[in-house]
Scaffold this motif. Structure first.
Motif, PDB file in Angstrom:
ATOM      1  N   ILE A 112       0.823  -1.220   0.000  1.00 33.00           N
ATOM      2  CA  ILE A 112       0.000   0.000   0.000  1.00 33.00           C
ATOM      3  C   ILE A 112       0.856   1.270   0.000  1.00 33.00           C
ATOM      4  O   ILE A 112       0.334   2.362  -0.182  1.00 33.00           O
ATOM      5  CB  ILE A 112      -1.008   0.028   1.177  1.00 33.00           C
ATOM      6  N   ASP A 113       2.163   1.123   0.165  1.00 28.74           N
ATOM      7  CA  ASP A 113       3.093   2.258   0.108  1.00 28.74           C
ATOM      8  C   ASP A 113       4.495   1.680  -0.068  1.00 28.74           C
ATOM      9  O   ASP A 113       4.700   0.484   0.110  1.00 28.74           O
ATOM     10  CB  ASP A 113       2.998   3.091   1.396  1.00 28.74           C
ATOM     11  N   GLN A 114       5.446   2.530  -0.418  1.00 27.24           N
ATOM     12  CA  GLN A 114       6.848   2.126  -0.598  1.00 27.24           C
ATOM     13  C   GLN A 114       7.039   1.205  -1.811  1.00 27.24           C
ATOM     14  O   GLN A 114       7.915   0.338  -1.806  1.00 27.24           O
ATOM     15  CB  GLN A 114       7.391   1.444   0.677  1.00 27.24           C
ATOM     16  N   HIS A 115       6.240   1.420  -2.857  1.00 29.90           N
ATOM     17  CA  HIS A 115       6.430   0.654  -4.093  1.00 29.90           C
ATOM     18  C   HIS A 115       7.815   0.894  -4.697  1.00 29.90           C
ATOM     19  O   HIS A 115       8.414  -0.019  -5.263  1.00 29.90           O
ATOM     20  CB  HIS A 115       5.350   1.029  -5.125  1.00 29.90           C
ATOM     21  N   HIS A 116       8.316   2.125  -4.562  1.00 32.51           N
ATOM     22  CA  HIS A 116       9.633   2.436  -5.121  1.00 32.51           C
ATOM     23  C   HIS A 116      10.725   1.657  -4.401  1.00 32.51           C
ATOM     24  O   HIS A 116      11.654   1.142  -5.031  1.00 32.51           O
ATOM     25  CB  HIS A 116       9.890   3.946  -5.060  1.00 32.51           C
ATOM     26  N   LEU A 117      10.621   1.558  -3.093  1.00 35.86           N
ATOM     27  CA  LEU A 117      11.592   0.770  -2.329  1.00 35.86           C
ATOM     28  C   LEU A 117      11.512  -0.700  -2.738  1.00 35.86           C
ATOM     29  O   LEU A 117      12.537  -1.350  -2.965  1.00 35.86           O
ATOM     30  CB  LEU A 117      11.341   0.923  -0.826  1.00 35.86           C
ATOM     31  N   ALA A 118      10.296  -1.227  -2.844  1.00 34.64           N
ATOM     32  CA  ALA A 118      10.126  -2.635  -3.216  1.00 34.64           C
ATOM     33  C   ALA A 118      10.742  -2.919  -4.588  1.00 34.64           C
ATOM     34  O   ALA A 118      11.452  -3.919  -4.768  1.00 34.64           O
ATOM     35  CB  ALA A 118       8.646  -3.005  -3.209  1.00 34.64           C
ATOM     36  N   ARG A 119      10.499  -2.028  -5.550  1.00 37.08           N
ATOM     37  CA  ARG A 119      11.068  -2.230  -6.893  1.00 37.08           C
ATOM     38  C   ARG A 119      12.591  -2.060  -6.865  1.00 37.08           C
ATOM     39  O   ARG A 119      13.321  -2.790  -7.555  1.00 37.08           O
ATOM     40  CB  ARG A 119      10.425  -1.260  -7.886  1.00 37.08           C
ATOM     41  N   ALA A 120      13.093  -1.127  -6.063  1.00 38.77           N
ATOM     42  CA  ALA A 120      14.546  -0.936  -5.951  1.00 38.77           C
ATOM     43  C   ALA A 120      15.216  -2.176  -5.358  1.00 38.77           C
ATOM     44  O   ALA A 120      16.301  -2.573  -5.788  1.00 38.77           O
ATOM     45  CB  ALA A 120      14.852   0.295  -5.098  1.00 38.77           C
ATOM     46  N   LEU A 121      14.583  -2.792  -4.382  1.00 39.50           N
ATOM     47  CA  LEU A 121      15.106  -4.036  -3.810  1.00 39.50           C
ATOM     48  C   LEU A 121      15.161  -5.121  -4.880  1.00 39.50           C
ATOM     49  O   LEU A 121      16.164  -5.823  -5.028  1.00 39.50           O
ATOM     50  CB  LEU A 121      14.234  -4.486  -2.631  1.00 39.50           C
ATOM     51  N   TRP A 122      14.075  -5.254  -5.627  1.00 46.19           N
ATOM     52  CA  TRP A 122      14.025  -6.243  -6.705  1.00 46.19           C
ATOM     53  C   TRP A 122      15.145  -5.994  -7.714  1.00 46.19           C
ATOM     54  O   TRP A 122      15.897  -6.906  -8.075  1.00 46.19           O
ATOM     55  CB  TRP A 122      12.665  -6.191  -7.390  1.00 46.19           C
ATOM     56  N   ASP A 123      15.240  -4.750  -8.184  1.00 48.11           N
ATOM     57  CA  ASP A 123      16.250  -4.416  -9.193  1.00 48.11           C
ATOM     58  C   ASP A 123      17.665  -4.602  -8.670  1.00 48.11           C
ATOM     59  O   ASP A 123      18.583  -4.889  -9.440  1.00 48.11           O
ATOM     60  CB  ASP A 123      16.066  -2.970  -9.673  1.00 48.11           C
ATOM     61  N   GLY A 124      17.843  -4.438  -7.364  1.00 42.79           N
ATOM     62  CA  GLY A 124      19.168  -4.602  -6.773  1.00 42.79           C
ATOM     63  C   GLY A 124      19.496  -6.038  -6.397  1.00 42.79           C
ATOM     64  O   GLY A 124      20.581  -6.311  -5.869  1.00 42.79           O
ATOM     65  N   GLY A 125      18.575  -6.957  -6.656  1.00 43.50           N
ATOM     66  CA  GLY A 125      18.820  -8.357  -6.332  1.00 43.50           C
ATOM     67  C   GLY A 125      18.726  -8.660  -4.849  1.00 43.50           C
ATOM     68  O   GLY A 125      19.199  -9.699  -4.382  1.00 43.50           O
ATOM     69  N   ILE A 126      18.100  -7.750  -4.100  1.00 46.13           N
ATOM     70  CA  ILE A 126      17.911  -7.955  -2.656  1.00 46.13           C
ATOM     71  C   ILE A 126      16.563  -8.651  -2.483  1.00 46.13           C
ATOM     72  O   ILE A 126      15.526  -8.088  -2.818  1.00 46.13           O
ATOM     73  CB  ILE A 126      17.954  -6.609  -1.903  1.00 46.13           C
TER      74      ILE A 126
END
Length: 197
Positions: free
Chosen positions: A55-69
């Motif tokens: 419901i929030d922090q979609h940018h953080l979630a996508r950044a984690l994905w893109d960073g392989g975290i």
């Protein structure tokens, strides 16, 4: 929890903002990263099959994905797993937790929202809105999807950029527009960048 378990409740993110977050995350050592993620849990609601909907922090979630975290912390705002499908969607819509708008700001069907955070697409003006906020153009506010309102405001006022220099100029222009009377109804507006007392 695993990033793969997260399902978005919006269709787009600003990829310039995502990339900046990804670089910031990857610059941390393991201990600092864990402390950061623990202090910034991703807010979710639990839906059908115990799936976590962001419901929030979609940018953080996508950044984690893109960073392989692959791991993150989640903070559950509400458990809606007992609701039938349509009632779940009625509830997240009523609570303003869902934003099915595409990269041009056009409202789409709920089916346009991707199944995983890796499917979030780029709305460049959403990045512009975030960078303008960070430059002091307006204040961060808890109003749902406030940055998307700013993105829509800029979409018709600032031409699309094609390089980093033009993006920096767009941010400067965005700050000036944020302080203009045209922006006074937007969340976080501050006249000439001054906080009201």
């Amino acid at each position: 929890m695993n990033i793969e378990q997260l399902r978005p409740l919006q269709a787009t993110v600003g990829m310039i903002e995502v990339d900046a977050k990804r670089k910031h995350l990857l610059a941390m050592n393991e201990k600092a990263l864990k402390a950061f993620l623990k202090g910034a849990p991703i807010p979710t609601v639990i839906g059908k099959n115990d799936r976590h909907y962001v419901i929030d922090q979609h940018h953080l979630a996508r950044a984690l994905w893109d960073g392989g975290i692959t791991k993150a912390f989640a903070s559950v705002a509400q458990d809606l797993s007992d609701l039938p499908g349509n009632k779940f969607w009625d509830t997240v819509i009523a609570k303003q937790w869902v934003h099915p708008y595409d990269e041009r700001g056009i409202l789409r069907a709920l089916s346009a929202i991707p199944e995983e955070v890796s499917g979030l697409t780029d709305d460049p003006y959403r990045s512009l809105a975030a960078f303008v906020r960070d430059a002091g153009g307006y204040l961060k506010t808890p109003e749902p999807f406030a940055e998307f309102q700013w993105a829509e405001f800029y979409r018709t006022r600032i031409p699309m950029w094609t390089n980093e220099l033009q993006f920096k100029a767009a941010v400067e222009q965005g700050v000036h527009l944020a302080w203009s009377p045209d922006a006074r109804t937007l969340p976080g507006f501050t006249f000439r960048g001054r906080k009201s007392s």
